[in-house]
Design an enzyme around this catalytic site. Sequence first.
Site, PDB file in Angstrom:
ATOM      1  N   ALA A   1       1.379   3.533   1.181  1.00 32.21           N
ATOM      2  CA  ALA A   1       0.073   3.001   0.769  1.00 32.21           C
ATOM      3  C   ALA A   1      -0.223   3.374  -0.675  1.00 32.21           C
ATOM      4  O   ALA A   1      -0.670   2.547  -1.472  1.00 32.21           O
ATOM      5  CB  ALA A   1      -1.024   3.522   1.691  1.00 32.21           C
ATOM      6  N   ASP A   2       0.032   4.617  -1.034  1.00 30.47           N
ATOM      7  CA  ASP A   2      -0.167   5.058  -2.414  1.00 30.47           C
ATOM      8  C   ASP A   2       0.744   4.301  -3.369  1.00 30.47           C
ATOM      9  O   ASP A   2       0.313   3.846  -4.442  1.00 30.47           O
ATOM     10  CB  ASP A   2       0.126   6.556  -2.530  1.00 30.47           C
ATOM     11  CG  ASP A   2      -1.102   7.415  -2.309  1.00 30.47           C
ATOM     12  OD1 ASP A   2      -2.176   7.056  -2.818  1.00 30.47           O
ATOM     13  OD2 ASP A   2      -0.990   8.448  -1.629  1.00 30.47           O
TER      14      ASP A   2
END
Length: 398
Positions: free
Chosen positions: A168-169
């Site tokens: 996600a990052d």
Amino acid sequence: MAQPLDGVVVLDFSRVLSGPYCTMQLADLGARVIKIEQPGRGDDTRAWGPPFVQGESAYFLSINRNKESLALDLKHEAAPGIIGALLARADVVVENFRPGTIARLGLDFATVSATHPRIVYCAISGFGQTGPRRAEPGYDAMMQAEGGLMSITGAPDGPPFRLGVAIADMATALFATAGILAALHARERTGRGQYVDIAMLDSVAALLTYQAGIAFATGGTPVRMGNRHPSIAPYDTFTASDGEFVLSVGNDDQFKRLAQVLEHPELATDSRFSTNASRVTHYDALRLALQASFGSWTRDALLRGLAAAGVPSGAVRSVPEALADPQLAARDMIQNVPHATLGDVRVLGTPLKMSDTPALVNRAPPTLGQHTRAILGTDVGLTEHEIRALIDAGAVGV
């Protein structure tokens, strides 16, 4: 050698992963990235470990190559003057504070763009700068959960799993990088910078792609399927006599070649398996038939046969095994760079291979405040006496 972003200066107020991974991409492309960190502590990831390498966090070392470090207390009375001098040189600002935080420091887009209209300003946050959840914090694990990724990751009869890297990052970082590059390109036409608002939740939702398409088309809920693909078969993990491997059969011709390698050509003419749609429908029977054949093969022998036949497949490898692949070495994906205190350190290379203006890895991640004196002297124009006074006052660190 000229690089795509030569001459571009980035002020990097970000920390942890999404922002630093974005600015590392820009640095690899030749931008000068000035990473602004809190004196005495620095980026949160400097403390993330073990493992540490002589006190330096392996996590931090993995995402901060090609950058300069300025240790500056943004709340100190001297900070606005220093930041103002740097903004006068900057093309890009990147920050990933919770919405509203940067405004209290007088460094929000409205304030910055009023005096520096050419700056491209990228704000990364959990939920974006608008909407009912804008003020909530965002971390990778919660975004994988809230964004639906965990619900489709793991065994059918097991709990949901987070991916083994902070996807996600990193996806958010790559979307941010694309947005910044697009805004820099647009500035060539308009003469103005702009605000790039990147949300982690948006980025994870964008990754759902065909899983979202399934939900839209059927009204149903995609489920965990282990390593199996919901729309392609066989596209899964299997076991040979001595290890696991992955098959990625993407069309009917590839399946025919798989059947020939296994010396079971009848599989390709079986009405249950002759088309991809029928293989997906009858997947349980297909998997049983394939696994019965795979058990008599060693993994290496099977993978050699599949490769010769043009059937996409690969061994399930450990991280060290993957990093030892000579293909990665041939493409400069493992590099040694000289570090200020550690000597040569190994870092990953960049996957961006460009013929005329390459991305390069030529500088190790910085120690905290490694470039403070040089930046304050050369870019801000302070004397050594003034720099020493700032150090004594705790405004900056070296």
